[in-house]
Design a protein around this motif. Structure first.
Motif, PDB file in Angstrom:
ATOM      1  N   GLY A  12       6.784 -10.069  -5.854  1.00 50.75           N
ATOM      2  CA  GLY A  12       8.192  -9.155  -5.741  1.00 50.75           C
ATOM      3  C   GLY A  12       8.380  -9.216  -4.120  1.00 50.75           C
ATOM      4  O   GLY A  12       8.751  -7.929  -3.821  1.00 50.75           O
ATOM      5  N   GLY A  13       7.889 -10.147  -3.501  1.00 54.50           N
ATOM      6  CA  GLY A  13       8.156  -9.806  -2.150  1.00 54.50           C
ATOM      7  C   GLY A  13       9.775 -10.278  -1.645  1.00 54.50           C
ATOM      8  O   GLY A  13      10.503 -10.826  -2.511  1.00 54.50           O
ATOM      9  N   HIS A  14      10.088  -9.533  -0.720  1.00 55.06           N
ATOM     10  CA  HIS A  14      11.359  -9.540  -0.183  1.00 55.06           C
ATOM     11  C   HIS A  14      11.486  -9.757   1.528  1.00 55.06           C
ATOM     12  O   HIS A  14      10.713  -9.410   2.249  1.00 55.06           O
ATOM     13  N   ASP A  15      12.414 -10.848   1.523  1.00 52.96           N
ATOM     14  CA  ASP A  15      12.709 -11.150   3.074  1.00 52.96           C
ATOM     15  C   ASP A  15      13.910 -10.384   3.601  1.00 52.96           C
ATOM     16  O   ASP A  15      14.936 -10.755   3.229  1.00 52.96           O
ATOM     17  N   PHE A  16      13.679  -9.412   4.419  1.00 50.26           N
ATOM     18  CA  PHE A  16      14.700  -8.592   4.660  1.00 50.26           C
ATOM     19  C   PHE A  16      15.150  -8.644   6.153  1.00 50.26           C
ATOM     20  O   PHE A  16      14.143  -8.668   7.180  1.00 50.26           O
ATOM     21  N   ALA A 227      13.324  -1.511  -3.382  1.00 51.00           N
ATOM     22  CA  ALA A 227      12.451  -2.385  -3.558  1.00 51.00           C
ATOM     23  C   ALA A 227      11.044  -2.633  -2.912  1.00 51.00           C
ATOM     24  O   ALA A 227       9.954  -2.882  -3.353  1.00 51.00           O
ATOM     25  N   LEU A 228      11.257  -2.411  -1.569  1.00 48.22           N
ATOM     26  CA  LEU A 228      10.108  -2.343  -0.898  1.00 48.22           C
ATOM     27  C   LEU A 228       8.998  -1.193  -0.960  1.00 48.22           C
ATOM     28  O   LEU A 228       7.813  -1.343  -1.176  1.00 48.22           O
ATOM     29  N   VAL A 229       9.429  -0.061  -1.572  1.00 53.85           N
ATOM     30  CA  VAL A 229       8.762   1.219  -2.155  1.00 53.85           C
ATOM     31  C   VAL A 229       8.132   0.770  -3.272  1.00 53.85           C
ATOM     32  O   VAL A 229       6.783   1.180  -3.527  1.00 53.85           O
ATOM     33  N   SER A 230       8.919   0.084  -4.204  1.00 56.47           N
ATOM     34  CA  SER A 230       8.221  -0.311  -5.624  1.00 56.47           C
ATOM     35  C   SER A 230       7.194  -1.602  -5.206  1.00 56.47           C
ATOM     36  O   SER A 230       6.112  -1.459  -5.797  1.00 56.47           O
ATOM     37  N   GLU A 231       7.682  -2.415  -4.214  1.00 57.09           N
ATOM     38  CA  GLU A 231       6.385  -3.272  -4.004  1.00 57.09           C
ATOM     39  C   GLU A 231       5.382  -2.812  -3.276  1.00 57.09           C
ATOM     40  O   GLU A 231       4.092  -3.231  -3.638  1.00 57.09           O
ATOM     41  N   GLU A 232       5.334  -1.608  -2.420  1.00 63.67           N
ATOM     42  CA  GLU A 232       4.248  -1.186  -1.853  1.00 63.67           C
ATOM     43  C   GLU A 232       3.490  -0.404  -3.000  1.00 63.67           C
ATOM     44  O   GLU A 232       2.300  -0.516  -2.754  1.00 63.67           O
ATOM     45  N   THR A 233       4.102   0.106  -3.904  1.00 64.42           N
ATOM     46  CA  THR A 233       3.333   0.655  -5.048  1.00 64.42           C
ATOM     47  C   THR A 233       2.484  -0.371  -5.742  1.00 64.42           C
ATOM     48  O   THR A 233       1.266  -0.307  -6.090  1.00 64.42           O
ATOM     49  N   ALA A 234       3.184  -1.388  -6.139  1.00 68.55           N
ATOM     50  CA  ALA A 234       2.529  -2.296  -6.881  1.00 68.55           C
ATOM     51  C   ALA A 234       1.607  -3.185  -6.078  1.00 68.55           C
ATOM     52  O   ALA A 234       0.439  -3.233  -6.816  1.00 68.55           O
ATOM     53  N   VAL A 235       1.777  -3.484  -4.764  1.00 71.63           N
ATOM     54  CA  VAL A 235       0.766  -4.114  -3.884  1.00 71.63           C
ATOM     55  C   VAL A 235      -0.612  -3.114  -3.697  1.00 71.63           C
ATOM     56  O   VAL A 235      -1.644  -3.808  -4.037  1.00 71.63           O
ATOM     57  N   LYS A 236      -0.288  -1.962  -3.714  1.00 63.98           N
ATOM     58  CA  LYS A 236      -1.428  -1.098  -3.677  1.00 63.98           C
ATOM     59  C   LYS A 236      -2.366  -1.044  -4.970  1.00 63.98           C
ATOM     60  O   LYS A 236      -3.578  -1.153  -4.974  1.00 63.98           O
ATOM     61  N   GLN A 237      -1.464  -0.943  -6.012  1.00 61.64           N
ATOM     62  CA  GLN A 237      -2.310  -0.971  -7.428  1.00 61.64           C
ATOM     63  C   GLN A 237      -2.858  -2.558  -7.587  1.00 61.64           C
ATOM     64  O   GLN A 237      -4.141  -2.305  -8.065  1.00 61.64           O
ATOM     65  N   LEU A 238      -2.457  -3.476  -7.095  1.00 68.84           N
ATOM     66  CA  LEU A 238      -3.038  -4.683  -7.189  1.00 68.84           C
ATOM     67  C   LEU A 238      -4.208  -4.940  -6.344  1.00 68.84           C
ATOM     68  O   LEU A 238      -5.163  -5.389  -6.800  1.00 68.84           O
ATOM     69  N   MET A 239      -4.008  -4.171  -5.031  1.00 70.05           N
ATOM     70  CA  MET A 239      -5.184  -4.324  -4.148  1.00 70.05           C
ATOM     71  C   MET A 239      -6.320  -3.538  -4.783  1.00 70.05           C
ATOM     72  O   MET A 239      -7.489  -4.070  -4.805  1.00 70.05           O
ATOM     73  N   LEU A 529       0.649  -5.902   2.256  1.00 65.29           N
ATOM     74  CA  LEU A 529       1.019  -4.370   2.437  1.00 65.29           C
ATOM     75  C   LEU A 529       1.247  -4.083   3.811  1.00 65.29           C
ATOM     76  O   LEU A 529       2.245  -3.237   4.070  1.00 65.29           O
ATOM     77  N   GLU A 530       0.662  -4.776   4.782  1.00 68.64           N
ATOM     78  CA  GLU A 530       0.914  -4.461   6.092  1.00 68.64           C
ATOM     79  C   GLU A 530       2.381  -4.784   6.406  1.00 68.64           C
ATOM     80  O   GLU A 530       3.120  -4.123   7.117  1.00 68.64           O
ATOM     81  N   LEU A 531       2.807  -5.984   5.783  1.00 69.60           N
ATOM     82  CA  LEU A 531       4.117  -6.360   6.095  1.00 69.60           C
ATOM     83  C   LEU A 531       5.137  -5.593   5.369  1.00 69.60           C
ATOM     84  O   LEU A 531       6.096  -5.323   5.871  1.00 69.60           O
ATOM     85  N   VAL A 532       4.671  -5.150   4.168  1.00 63.98           N
ATOM     86  CA  VAL A 532       5.788  -4.488   3.350  1.00 63.98           C
ATOM     87  C   VAL A 532       6.167  -2.895   4.325  1.00 63.98           C
ATOM     88  O   VAL A 532       7.083  -2.429   4.460  1.00 63.98           O
TER      89      VAL A 532
END
Length: 702
Positions: A12-16, A227-239, A529-532
């Motif tokens: 779910g990454g985004h390039d902003f 999207a970044l907040v959702s991705e942050e949550t998802a990445v932390k769960q995945l980590m 996560l750092e990037l997000v």
């Protein structure tokens, strides 16, 4: 600037990216009173207007051409004469959603007709060499919409069929949004505007003045932030899950390394065993090759001996046949000789017998001669003849006797020669038999040698085939191992190592890849996560900046519109202003119109506080004040004055007239009321129902 990874995001990454330069430019740019002119000039095109409306079999119109001009156009006529149908026709031609939601388009076709058409003719004359609609080369641009009774329809632009999307694109290039009620207000929409909530009012204003893009930028930043907040949550769960999995596979990887160590030892033992087998086979091939060479040499030597024996046998056989022929000839000679001897002896005996008979006969004749003297002459002659014959035969007898004697001598010589030749033939026959026996023995020995050579060759071929099979494994077994151990020692250790490897059977071969994969994924998640977080910080900054730019733009609009709004209201003996509400939250920020008449405190424009005339007055005043910032070249209002008192109606019309004088925009105003304002710059259109169809006429301004 928001950062991106070189590799794609784990999930779910985004390039902003934030165009801060554009934002700063927009801040500098602001929103001023010349917004509409800047929009058009930026595109390098002059503004357009509607030159004519053509209605064919449309509602009460059979066929009508309604001319319009730049500036103010007032359409008036009795109720039911088809005034509103003109604005409805414009809206249908422009593809307004309102017209398609409120009724069926087929109901707009004149009764008894199957096909209707509405056409809007835009002015497309060039200014400084540039046309409002750049792709058209004509001074006018026709936009038509055909309606069928079966509900189907289609668009045409300059007599060429076009899609609804193409029509919207053309209108967008002209800054015409037919779905914004602040640009096209149908009958009843003046009242409806009061019911619109503050948030939607603000959105309409943004669309009119060209600030919709600012809102979209803010919404875009909000969407990306979410999207970044959702991705942050998802990445932390995945980590968290990845860390647990990584710990497990780290242990498995340790066992995998031990297993690999044993496998390496097993592979070395297999290599060692392989080279033992290769060495053994190579030695066997060498020994067998030497034996084969010796056996082939022996077979060749025996072949030579057999050949020589056959040649010798052949020679003896030839010699034997020669002796035989010689003996045969000697026997023939002897036979002929004995035959001649026998014939000679027989002839001699016959002659001897004949001579004896003749002699007896001669003696008899002699006696007769003595007795018969008278016949003596004939007998003497006969006796004489017999004597001659006897002498002759006696000589022949001697000759035959001599020949017989000679033949006997020759026969004796031949018989001796025959005896010698016969003895020689016996000797040759014996030698031939012996040589043949020797040749047979040599041939047998040769066959045995060849048989043994064939067996050795077959054994060598099998050894080489086995070695060739091992050759295929050589590349994987290189380099060659110097072998000192016995094969059974290697097999014993190999069995032990294989048994130890079996204890690690639960360790998958992919353990290393899985461990490294999870390590990589964990690192990717950490980097992600750092990037997000960096992007989230950047988007937050971007969002605040865009909101600030948007607010500045909105405030600039209010700063420009409010004085004009208040100026118009003062002419109506009223006071009011425009304000923003809910600025604390972007989504809840809205626009409110406030107005108070005859000294009353200003009240919010809604459906309950003010009367119908007051609501209409406030709405139209706001609409007029907004036009200086409107990017659209056209504004049309239908029957805004139905609830107004005569005084305010006349004042509003004067305000509209004044606004049209100060602006190049095209105003289309529809009213059922009597218009008391006249002017040379006003285009009056009058509708009248005649025998069931609407007729249209124009009145020159005075």
């Amino acid at each position: 600037m928001i950062k991106t990874l070189n590799s794609p995001p784990y999930q779910g990454g985004h390039d902003f990216r934030v165009d801060m330069e554009t934002l700063k430019e927009n801040i500098e740019y602001g929103v001023t009173l010349q917004a509409r002119e800047r929009v058009l000039k930026a595109e390098g095109r002059p503004p357009t207007f509607i030159r004519e409306i053509i209605l064919e079999n449309f509602m009460s119109y059979e066929y009508a051409r309604i001319p319009l001009t730049r500036g103010l156009n007032i359409i008036c006529g009795p109720n039911g004469s088809g005034k509103s149908s003109i604005l409805l026709g414009i809206s249908v031609a422009l593809g307004q959603v309102y017209t398609e939601r409120s009724r069926r388009l087929s109901d707009l076709i004149r009764r008894g007709k199957d096909l209707g058409r509405v056409t809007v003719v835009f002015d497309n004359r060039p200014v400084d060499g540039k046309r409002p609609i750049s792709f058209s080369r004509s001074d006018s641009f026709m936009l038509s919409r055909y309606l069928r009774k079966d509900g189907s329809y289609w668009f045409e632009t300059d007599y060429k069929e076009a899609s609804a999307a193409e029509v919207r694109e053309v209108l967008s290039s002209l800054n015409i949004n037919p779905d914004n009620m602040l640009l096209i207000m149908h009958q009843g929409m003046v009242e409806e505007f009061a019911l619109v909530n503050a948030e939607d009012k603000l959105k309409m204003v943004e669309d009119v003045v060209g600030l919709s893009g600012y809102r979209e930028k803010v919404l875009d930043s909000q969407r990306r932030l979410q999207a970044l907040v959702s991705e942050e949550t998802a990445v932390k769960q995945l980590m968290g899950m990845a860390e647990e999995t990584l710990t497990h596979w780290k242990d498995v990887y340790g066992r995998f390394l031990k297993k690999q160590e044993l496998i390496s030892r097993r592979d070395y033992l297999l290599k060692e065993k392989f080279w033992v087998q290769v060495s053994k086979l190579e030695k066997n091939v060498e020994v067998t090759s030497n034996k084969l060479e010796l056996k082939r040499r022996e077979a060749n030597e025996l072949s030579d001996k057999v050949s020589r024996s056959e040649e010798k046998s052949k020679s003896i056989e030839i010699e034997f046949h020669a002796s035989y022929n010689k003996l045969k000839r000697a026997f023939t000679s002897l036979s002929f000789l004995l035959s001649d001897k026998s014939s000679s002896e027989a002839r001699r005996r016959t002659l001897e017998s004949a001579v004896s008979s003749l002699e007896n006969m001669s003696a008899t004749i002699g006696r007769h001669l003595a007795e018969c003297k008278s016949e003596a002459k004939d007998l003497k002659t006969l006796q004489k003849d017999i004597g001659i014959l006897v002498d002759s035969w006696s000589k022949e007898v001697e000759i035959d006797a001599r020949k017989s004697l000679e033949a006997s001598g020759e026969a004796e010589v031949i018989e001796k020669a025959l005896a010698q030749d016969e003895e020689g033939m016996f000797s040759l026959a014996k030698k031939y038999a012996e040589e043949r026996a020797n040749g047979a023995l040599l041939a047998y020995q040769r066959r045995q040698a060849e048989k043994e050579a064939a067996e050795l060759e077959r054994a060598l071929k099998e050894l080489k085939a086995e070695l060739a099979n091992l050759e295929l494994q050589k590349p994987s077994m290189e380099p060659r191992v110097s072998v000192t151990r016995q094969l059974y020692d290697i097999d014993a250790e190999l069995s032990s190592v294989t048994a130890q490897i079996g204890a690690y059977a639960d360790v998958p071969d992919e353990a290393k890849d899985i461990f490294e994969s999870y390590s990589t994924k964990y690192k990717e998640l950490k980097d992600r996560l750092e990037l997000v977080l960096e992007n989230k910080k950047a988007v937050l900054s971007e969002l605040e900046e865009r909101k600030r730019v948007w607010r500045r733009g909105i405030h600039s609009v209010l700063e420009s519109v409010n004085p004009l709004y208040q100026e118009i209201l003062r002419g109506l003996n009223a006071y009011g202003y425009i304000r923003l509400v809910g600025e604390e939250e972007f989504e809840k920020t809205g626009l409110e119109l406030l107005i108070g008449f005859r000294g009353a405190a200003p009240a919010v424009l809604d459906a309950y506080t003010l009367s119908g005339g007051e609501r209409s007055t406030a709405t139209i005043s706001f609409l007029l004040a907004l036009q200086r910032l409107s990017a659209s070249p056209i504004v049309a209002v239908d029957e805004f004055d139905v609830h107004m008192d005569p005084v305010n109606r006349e004042r509003i019309f004067r305000s509209i007239f004044q606004r049209a004088q100060d602006d190049e925009k095209q105003y289309v105003v529809i009213t059922p009321s009597q218009v008391k304002i006249m002017g040379d710059d006003i285009n009056y259109v009058v509708t009248q129902m005649v025998e069931g169809r609407t007729e249209v006429g124009t009145i020159a301004g005075r």
